[in-house]
Design a protein around this motif. Sequence first.
Motif, PDB file in Angstrom:
ATOM      1  N   PHE A   1      18.783  68.151   7.614  1.00 22.68           N
ATOM      2  CA  PHE A   1      19.398  68.076   6.293  1.00 22.68           C
ATOM      3  C   PHE A   1      20.897  68.275   6.383  1.00 22.68           C
ATOM      4  O   PHE A   1      21.670  67.566   5.729  1.00 22.68           O
ATOM      5  CB  PHE A   1      18.776  69.128   5.367  1.00 22.68           C
ATOM      6  N   ASN A   2      21.335  69.210   7.204  1.00 18.65           N
ATOM      7  CA  ASN A   2      22.766  69.486   7.345  1.00 18.65           C
ATOM      8  C   ASN A   2      23.497  68.294   7.965  1.00 18.65           C
ATOM      9  O   ASN A   2      24.570  67.921   7.504  1.00 18.65           O
ATOM     10  CB  ASN A   2      22.976  70.739   8.186  1.00 18.65           C
ATOM     11  N   SER A   3      22.916  67.700   8.987  1.00 15.67           N
ATOM     12  CA  SER A   3      23.575  66.544   9.606  1.00 15.67           C
ATOM     13  C   SER A   3      23.567  65.353   8.660  1.00 15.67           C
ATOM     14  O   SER A   3      24.517  64.569   8.637  1.00 15.67           O
ATOM     15  CB  SER A   3      22.903  66.182  10.927  1.00 15.67           C
ATOM     16  N   SER A   4      22.527  65.226   7.866  1.00 11.09           N
ATOM     17  CA  SER A   4      22.476  64.155   6.869  1.00 11.09           C
ATOM     18  C   SER A   4      23.568  64.352   5.823  1.00 11.09           C
ATOM     19  O   SER A   4      24.214  63.382   5.403  1.00 11.09           O
ATOM     20  CB  SER A   4      21.102  64.146   6.195  1.00 11.09           C
ATOM     21  N   LYS A   5      23.802  65.597   5.431  1.00 12.98           N
ATOM     22  CA  LYS A   5      24.848  65.893   4.453  1.00 12.98           C
ATOM     23  C   LYS A   5      26.222  65.556   5.031  1.00 12.98           C
ATOM     24  O   LYS A   5      27.071  64.985   4.337  1.00 12.98           O
ATOM     25  CB  LYS A   5      24.767  67.367   4.055  1.00 12.98           C
ATOM     26  N   ASP A   6      26.433  65.880   6.305  1.00 10.99           N
ATOM     27  CA  ASP A   6      27.707  65.562   6.958  1.00 10.99           C
ATOM     28  C   ASP A   6      27.924  64.056   7.036  1.00 10.99           C
ATOM     29  O   ASP A   6      29.016  63.559   6.757  1.00 10.99           O
ATOM     30  CB  ASP A   6      27.763  66.164   8.356  1.00 10.99           C
TER      31      ASP A   6
ATOM     32  N   ARG B   1      26.644  61.802   5.131  1.00 10.41           N
ATOM     33  CA  ARG B   1      26.846  61.285   3.778  1.00 10.41           C
ATOM     34  C   ARG B   1      28.291  61.457   3.340  1.00 10.41           C
ATOM     35  O   ARG B   1      28.904  60.552   2.771  1.00 10.41           O
ATOM     36  CB  ARG B   1      25.901  62.009   2.820  1.00 10.41           C
ATOM     37  N   SER B   2      28.881  62.624   3.634  1.00 10.90           N
ATOM     38  CA  SER B   2      30.268  62.855   3.231  1.00 10.90           C
ATOM     39  C   SER B   2      31.231  61.988   4.041  1.00 10.90           C
ATOM     40  O   SER B   2      32.223  61.492   3.505  1.00 10.90           O
ATOM     41  CB  SER B   2      30.629  64.331   3.358  1.00 10.90           C
TER      42      SER B   2
ATOM     43  N   THR C   1      30.529  59.009   5.304  1.00  7.61           N
ATOM     44  CA  THR C   1      30.371  57.652   4.792  1.00  7.61           C
ATOM     45  C   THR C   1      31.110  57.486   3.477  1.00  7.61           C
ATOM     46  O   THR C   1      31.762  56.465   3.239  1.00  7.61           O
ATOM     47  CB  THR C   1      28.878  57.328   4.597  1.00  7.61           C
ATOM     48  N   GLN C   2      31.037  58.490   2.632  1.00 11.92           N
ATOM     49  CA  GLN C   2      31.735  58.442   1.353  1.00 11.92           C
ATOM     50  C   GLN C   2      33.244  58.365   1.569  1.00 11.92           C
ATOM     51  O   GLN C   2      33.942  57.605   0.884  1.00 11.92           O
ATOM     52  CB  GLN C   2      31.368  59.684   0.546  1.00 11.92           C
TER      53      GLN C   2
END
Length: 75
Positions: free
Chosen positions: A35-40, A42-43, A45-46
């Motif tokens: 989840f943490n790596s997915s959040k990173d 995502r940010s 990519t944004q």
Amino acid sequence: MAEIKHMIEPERLGLWVAVTFVIALLALVVSLIGFNSSKDLRSMTQAEVLLLNKKIETLPSSANSVKTPTQQEQK
């Protein structure tokens, strides 16, 4: 009476519970890391999308001065 055959022997039930608990904790840790790596990601990519939008916004001003081959043929 007929003797009941258990899949897990009653004297080893505590060991099974402990092992299952440890496996559940490991699964929780792996999911939190994911989840943490997915959040990173995502940010990041944004941020890349925002940078691309800024580049696209600056394109029309420079694109108007450059003539395409079809515009050159029309002259």
